[in-house]
Design a protein around this motif. Structure first.
Motif, short mmCIF file in Angstrom:
data_model
loop_
_atom_site.label_atom_id
_atom_site.label_comp_id
_atom_site.label_asym_id
_atom_site.label_seq_id
_atom_site.Cartn_x
_atom_site.Cartn_y
_atom_site.Cartn_z
N ALA A 146 -23.39 -15.89 20.36
CA ALA A 146 -23.33 -16.28 18.95
C ALA A 146 -24.09 -17.58 18.69
N GLY B 241 -19.75 -12.71 17.56
CA GLY B 241 -19.58 -13.54 18.75
C GLY B 241 -18.15 -14.01 18.90
N TRP C 82 -23.65 -8.63 24.73
CA TRP C 82 -22.33 -8.88 25.29
C TRP C 82 -21.92 -7.74 26.22
N GLY D 133 -19.38 -14.26 24.60
CA GLY D 133 -19.56 -13.98 23.18
C GLY D 133 -19.97 -15.22 22.41
N THR E 52 -25.95 -8.62 19.09
CA THR E 52 -24.91 -9.44 19.73
C THR E 52 -24.03 -8.57 20.62
#
Length: 496
Positions: free
Chosen positions: A175, A315, A395, A171, A391
């Motif tokens: 980010a 993130g 992930w 994460g 994001t």
């Protein structure tokens, strides 16, 4: 020396392979930490350094492209020809993107990323040319070429971002990339904002395009600094799961093998399709249609700033230490769905205030106008949502495997299907589809894709990925797999 012989995978991810396993690929200078005064940074062949390098390549190339496209119609008055160029772009992007994982696994991430940077400069040059001679053929050719290049670049980027970090860092890596990449959009937005701050015209100046071309050229040059995956060493001494010398046949076979062994990825395809479907609506139907050029430039800046915030927030949420990974996956899926309903519900309310017909001859809204603040905040939330959605999508993919070869294919699927959606939406805009249907399709596809993806998120994401399953991927035997261990969580970190 075979991986099966030298590495006992039953103790993974805690077992680090012996140093002699990598003797043929070691280059000592790559593993010396960077020191500037009292500060000690990562070594060149570390995941952290390579992520930052890839991030700045994307900062310069697609980041500047996003800033340019975010102006609406690529900074032009009439969006029709730019829409057709973007249709060509995303059509070739979709085809190349789908197979880009196989290309990247065959020629390596460094060459894939470098080739990917070529098309961005040419695309900006075609818009500069169009400013003077309306050369539609050159514009569409540049768009199609950029689609090929972007398919390669984004595949390499996705493989680095998802396969290089430890499981507990995925994460954070996403980010960091998204923040640096979207900083490109922010800096790129300052170029047209400064150039057009005192202009109420609908078209940007030549200097804007020249500024973008210079920055994109730097990005292309920087791409050649990427290290090959075989040299990457994490803090715990582990390596990236990759192939030694895959053939074109094995790579194409491996692409379809991914669909056979990991059929669950198909349930994420609607999410992949939705992830850029709304871009045309944001850039042309809202920013390009409703605001004048200087306000579009300001909105563009705010949009990319909020993308950075969205990426950072999600993130961090995706890497929360005190929650299990399956819990984090479910929590973020729920938050994303709530944002989808809230932000796009607000967007629907705003969209009912104008149509293509009503906006055609109307005076464009300026940031000095009293009715600007509400639409401004909506556009900022659109930027936040874009980063949050992508994001989470990255992930989720990265949580399903740590195999670099498989993740290259996942990234290829993601960008290929995403770009197919982009090709459709740019064509819809070129055909003057009304704004309300555009918004309705965006909203419905986003919400529906999250519901379709939920079984994978709830059932397939585990606390750790089984390394044995990762190593068994594709037609390759263990002897074909480079010595490696899973990107696991170790507490006895070793410096190289």
């Amino acid at each position: 020396m075979s991986a099966e012989k030298d590495i006992d995978i039953t103790n993974a991810p805690d077992q680090v392979p012996p140093a002699e396993a990598f003797a043929t690929t070691e280059k000592s200078w790559m593993y010396k930490p960077i020191r500037i005064g009292p500060w000690t940074g990562p070594w060149f062949a570390s995941p952290e350094f390579q992520l930052v390098l890839v991030s700045f390549v994307c900062f310069m190339c697609p980041g500047m492209f996003n800033a340019l496209n975010g102006l609406g119609a690529g900074g032009q008055i009439d969006p029709h020809d730019v829409d057709n160029a973007n249709t060509a772009l995303y059509s070739t992007f979709a085809v190349v993107g789908f197979f880009a994982g196989s290309i990247a696994n065959r020629i390596g991430l460094k060459l894939t990323l470098s080739l990917g940077g070529v098309g961005y400069f040419l695309y900006a040059a075609s818009l500069l040319s169009y400013n003077h001679n309306q050369n539609v053929g050159f514009l569409i050719f540049a768009g199609a070429l950029l689609g090929i290049c972007a398919g390669l670049l984004w595949c390499a980027q996705g493989a680095v971002m998802m396969s290089y970090p430890l499981e507990s860092q995925k994460g954070t890596f996403i980010a960091v990339f998204w923040v640096i990449f979207n900083l490109g959009g922010v800096i790129g937005s300052l170029v047209p904002l400064g150039q057009n701050l005192h202009s109420t015209a609908g078209q940007v100046s030549d200097g804007t395009y020249i500024g973008f071309m210079v920055l994109m050229a730097f990005g292309f040059i920087l791409a050649w600094g990427l290290s090959d995956s075989k040299y990457i060493k994490r803090k715990d001494g582990s390596r990236v799961i990759t192939m030694k010398h895959p053939t074109w046949f094995s790579e194409i076979k491996g692409l379809f093998e991914t669909l056979r062994t990991d059929l669950y990825i198909v349930w994420l395809f609607p999410m992949f399709l939705a992830s850029n479907w709304f871009t045309t609506y944001h850039f042309n139907s809202v920013n390009g249609a409703y605001f004048n050029i200087r306000t579009r430039s300001l909105n563009n800046l705010l949009y990319w700033v909020c993308q950075m915030i969205g990426a950072f927030v999600f993130g961090m949420l995706l890497d929360l230490k005190y929650l299990s990974r399956p819990t984090r996956a479910k929590l973020n899926l729920f938050l994303l769905f709530a944002l989808t309903m809230g932000i796009w519900g607000g967007g629907y309310s705003f969209q009912t205030t104008y149509t293509r017909a009503s906006i055609h001859d109307a005076t464009k809204t300026d940031f000095d106008d009293s009715n600007y603040i509400g639409p401004m905040f909506l556009y900022m939330f659109y930027g936040f949502y874009d980063a949050a959605f992508q994001t989470c999508a990255y992930w989720f993919m990265g949580a399903l495997t740590n195999n670099g070869r498989k993740l290259a294919n996942f990234a290829g699927f993601y960008k290929g299907i995403q770009s197919a959606g982009g090709a459709i939406t740019w064509r819809m805009d070129a055909n003057n589809i009304e704004f309300i249907p555009q918004l309705g399709i965006c909203w419905g596809l986003l919400a529906g894709s999250l519901l379709i993806a939920s079984p994978v998120i709830f059932l397939k994401i585990k606390e750790h990925v089984n390394i044995e399953d990762d190593l068994k991927f594709s037609d390759a035997s263990f002897n074909e797999v480079a010595p490696t261990v899973l990107a696991g969580d170790r507490h006895d970190e070793k410096q190289p």
